[in-house]
Design an enzyme around this catalytic site. Structure first.
Site, PDB file in Angstrom:
ATOM      1  CG  HIS A  41      -1.783   1.185   1.396  1.00 15.81           C
ATOM      2  ND1 HIS A  41      -3.156   1.136   1.367  1.00 15.81           N
ATOM      3  CD2 HIS A  41      -1.466   2.490   1.608  1.00 15.81           C
ATOM      4  CE1 HIS A  41      -3.643   2.354   1.522  1.00 15.81           C
ATOM      5  NE2 HIS A  41      -2.642   3.200   1.691  1.00 15.81           N
ATOM      6  CD  GLU A  42       1.560   3.376   3.726  1.00 13.68           C
ATOM      7  OE1 GLU A  42       1.660   4.451   3.104  1.00 13.68           O
ATOM      8  OE2 GLU A  42       0.557   3.095   4.415  1.00 13.68           O
TER       9      GLU A  42
ATOM     10  CG  HIS B 237       0.618   6.243  -0.806  1.00  9.93           C
ATOM     11  ND1 HIS B 237      -0.365   7.101  -1.217  1.00  9.93           N
ATOM     12  CD2 HIS B 237       0.106   5.557   0.251  1.00  9.93           C
ATOM     13  CE1 HIS B 237      -1.439   6.949  -0.438  1.00  9.93           C
ATOM     14  NE2 HIS B 237      -1.186   6.018   0.461  1.00  9.93           N
TER      15      HIS B 237
END
Ligand code: ZN
Length: 233
Positions: free
Chosen positions: A188-189, A192
């Site tokens: 998820h990170e 980004h």
């Protein structure tokens, strides 16, 4: 007249040599922009969070982030960012399990992740992080994002990954194999840093009532107010 012309030429040559020397003597490798330096130097502990609903913020959230140069990895701004990123994700009003630099307005390759696979579940910063292997085994699970308030979604992710990164404590490059929920946070990170949000990958996205109530409370407390130093309108 000839003497004056010669003097001017010598002076110009001297200036040219000086600027040339300066550029070779100072290959600082620090390429932070003025806007980045403003955020890096003026932020104090908990930083402003970019949200997808704000146009200027969304441009940052949708941009690819770059690696830190070797010199930047040794800079005080780098250390400050690592410290403030941790303070922001651990702030009681956020209570996140992970965060990335674009979420505090910087397209630089740093994230912080809660290590559910370690004792005491520490939140650790990782710089210049890249996922070098995604397991073909995919599992779907719920995710939310500090930059997409009020929503959650069901997102398919690899159940294990291999990451390469710069380790802030040992100041060396490392690789790590990670599985379980921690691997989902890393994916998820790291997304980004590519300008990708979980809503792009989600099978479904839904309104999170609990989060909406919390958001209202934070707004009343002024936690979503932009600080005066914020450079974007
Ligand atoms: Zn997120």
């Amino acid at each position: 007249m000839k003497t004056i012309r010669t003097a001017i030429i010598i002076m110009l040559l001297a200036v040219a040599c000086k600027s040339n020397t300066a550029s070779t003597d100072n290959p600082s490798g620090i390429t932070f922009t003025q806007e980045e330096l403003m955020i890096l130097n003026q932020s104090d502990s908990v930083m402003y969070l970019t949200v997808i609903g704000d146009k200027s913020d969304s441009l940052i959230l949708r941009k690819t982030s770059r690696d830190f140069t070797d010199e930047e990895l040794q800079s005080k701004e780098f250390q400050t960012l690592a410290r403030n990123l941790l303070a922001t994700v651990q702030d009681p009003s956020q209570d996140g399990v992970g965060i990335s630099a674009p979420q505090v307005g910087l397209n630089l390759r740093m994230i912080a992740v809660m290590r559910y696979d370690k004792e005491d579940k520490p939140i650790e910063p990782y710089a210049n992080i890249h996922i070098t292997y995604f397991s073909p085994n995919i599992k779907s699970g719920p995710e939310g994002c500090l930059s997409v308030p009020n929503y959650r979604g069901i997102v398919p992710r690899s159940d294990s990954i291999i990451v390469s990164y710069y380790d802030i404590n040992s100041k060396t490059n490392k690789t790590d194999t990670i599985g379980g929920y921690t691997a989902i946070i890393f994916q998820h990170e790291t997304d980004h840093l590519e300008g990708i949000l979980y809503i792009d990958r989600a099978d479904s996205v839904f309104f999170n009532q609990k989060s909406a109530d919390e958001r209202k409370l934070y707004e009343q407390q002024g936690a979503y107010t932009k600080p005066a130093w914020w450079p974007y309108n």
